[in-house]
Every structure is written in C-alpha cells, then in structure tokens.
Scaffold this motif. Sequence first.
Motif, PDB file in Angstrom:
ATOM      1  N   SER A   7       0.845  -1.188   0.000  1.00 36.53           N
ATOM      2  CA  SER A   7       0.000   0.000   0.000  1.00 36.53           C
ATOM      3  C   SER A   7       0.881   1.239   0.000  1.00 36.53           C
ATOM      4  O   SER A   7       2.099   1.142   0.154  1.00 36.53           O
ATOM      5  CB  SER A   7      -0.928   0.011   1.215  1.00 36.53           C
ATOM      6  OG  SER A   7      -0.164   0.096   2.409  1.00 36.53           O
ATOM      7  N   GLY A   8       0.246   2.391  -0.168  1.00 32.95           N
ATOM      8  CA  GLY A   8       0.976   3.645  -0.095  1.00 32.95           C
ATOM      9  C   GLY A   8       1.283   4.289  -1.425  1.00 32.95           C
ATOM     10  O   GLY A   8       1.813   5.401  -1.481  1.00 32.95           O
ATOM     11  N   GLY A   9       0.970   3.608  -2.507  1.00 31.07           N
ATOM     12  CA  GLY A   9       1.214   4.197  -3.811  1.00 31.07           C
ATOM     13  C   GLY A   9       0.259   5.358  -4.084  1.00 31.07           C
ATOM     14  O   GLY A   9      -0.649   5.640  -3.296  1.00 31.07           O
ATOM     15  N   GLY A  10       0.479   6.029  -5.180  1.00 28.56           N
ATOM     16  CA  GLY A  10      -0.370   7.150  -5.547  1.00 28.56           C
ATOM     17  C   GLY A  10       0.222   7.924  -6.701  1.00 28.56           C
ATOM     18  O   GLY A  10       1.187   7.481  -7.342  1.00 28.56           O
ATOM     19  N   SER A  11      -0.342   9.077  -6.940  1.00 29.66           N
ATOM     20  CA  SER A  11       0.121   9.956  -8.011  1.00 29.66           C
ATOM     21  C   SER A  11       0.803  11.173  -7.412  1.00 29.66           C
ATOM     22  O   SER A  11       0.216  11.848  -6.560  1.00 29.66           O
ATOM     23  CB  SER A  11      -1.054  10.397  -8.884  1.00 29.66           C
ATOM     24  OG  SER A  11      -1.639   9.290  -9.533  1.00 29.66           O
ATOM     25  N   VAL A  12       2.019  11.424  -7.848  1.00 26.80           N
ATOM     26  CA  VAL A  12       2.765  12.576  -7.350  1.00 26.80           C
ATOM     27  C   VAL A  12       3.444  13.268  -8.527  1.00 26.80           C
ATOM     28  O   VAL A  12       3.591  12.685  -9.602  1.00 26.80           O
ATOM     29  CB  VAL A  12       3.832  12.170  -6.311  1.00 26.80           C
ATOM     30  CG1 VAL A  12       3.184  11.597  -5.066  1.00 26.80           C
ATOM     31  CG2 VAL A  12       4.840  11.201  -6.918  1.00 26.80           C
ATOM     32  N   GLN A  13       3.870  14.481  -8.279  1.00 28.03           N
ATOM     33  CA  GLN A  13       4.611  15.210  -9.298  1.00 28.03           C
ATOM     34  C   GLN A  13       6.105  14.900  -9.165  1.00 28.03           C
ATOM     35  O   GLN A  13       6.579  14.437  -8.124  1.00 28.03           O
ATOM     36  CB  GLN A  13       4.375  16.703  -9.150  1.00 28.03           C
ATOM     37  CG  GLN A  13       2.948  17.119  -9.478  1.00 28.03           C
ATOM     38  CD  GLN A  13       2.773  18.622  -9.494  1.00 28.03           C
ATOM     39  OE1 GLN A  13       3.405  19.332  -8.721  1.00 28.03           O
ATOM     40  NE2 GLN A  13       1.905  19.102 -10.371  1.00 28.03           N
TER      41      GLN A  13
END
Length: 116
Positions: A7-13
């Motif tokens: 877990s902990g993934g996501g979208s970042v710049q």
Amino acid sequence: QVQLVESGGGSVQTGGSLTLSCVAFGPNLGYRPMGWFRQAPGKDREFVARILWNDDSIYYGDFVKGRFTISRDNVKNTLYLQMNSLKSEDTGVYYCNTYPPAKEYWGQGTQVTVSS
C-alpha cells in the motif's frame, strides 16, 4: 501461507515523495531477507532494494542513487520503502517479496505514478 499486501502508492509530481508499506500476513517473515521490486509499463519486473532481517545489509538498484530508503519493522511484520525525488521513470507497480523473490508470494502491488 504468507500473503504480502502493499500500500501507499499514488500519483505525485516529479520531485515528490511517497512511502510504501508492505504487511506480511501469516507466518512471520522476520528472519528472511525482504525486497522491493517494480514493473514499469511494458517492461520486466526489476529489483529496487533489499534488506536483511537485522538491517545489517541493505542494497539498492543502481537507479536509486540515494533517493530511496528501505526499512523493516519485524515486530509489525512490515516492510517500508521511502521514496524521495521521484522521477517520471519511477512510474510503475511496486511489489514486495522475499529476497530472492518467491513466486508464490507476489501480491497485487501498489501503483506509483510520477508526472511532471
């Protein structure tokens, strides 16, 4: 039967940070080397980092270059990957597993997307 849940993934710049977690359900993996792996779109899965059970030996893939930190909490049966200075080429699905990886332990992974 061990089940690894990332877990902990996501979208970042670009330049952003994420911390991934991997919880091991089932028999304790506290004495086994653990690792993070990733698979970018259209590419083979590759090694990211690995850690021995006592944190005594840590090794990273060449592309990490001081940006990522692997750690583990053997009491919580949890593996972490702190990722800083993320680049677009870090985009992919991140998996944890034992090191070397065991085929039966691959989970669903967690998606990391880095955009400019």
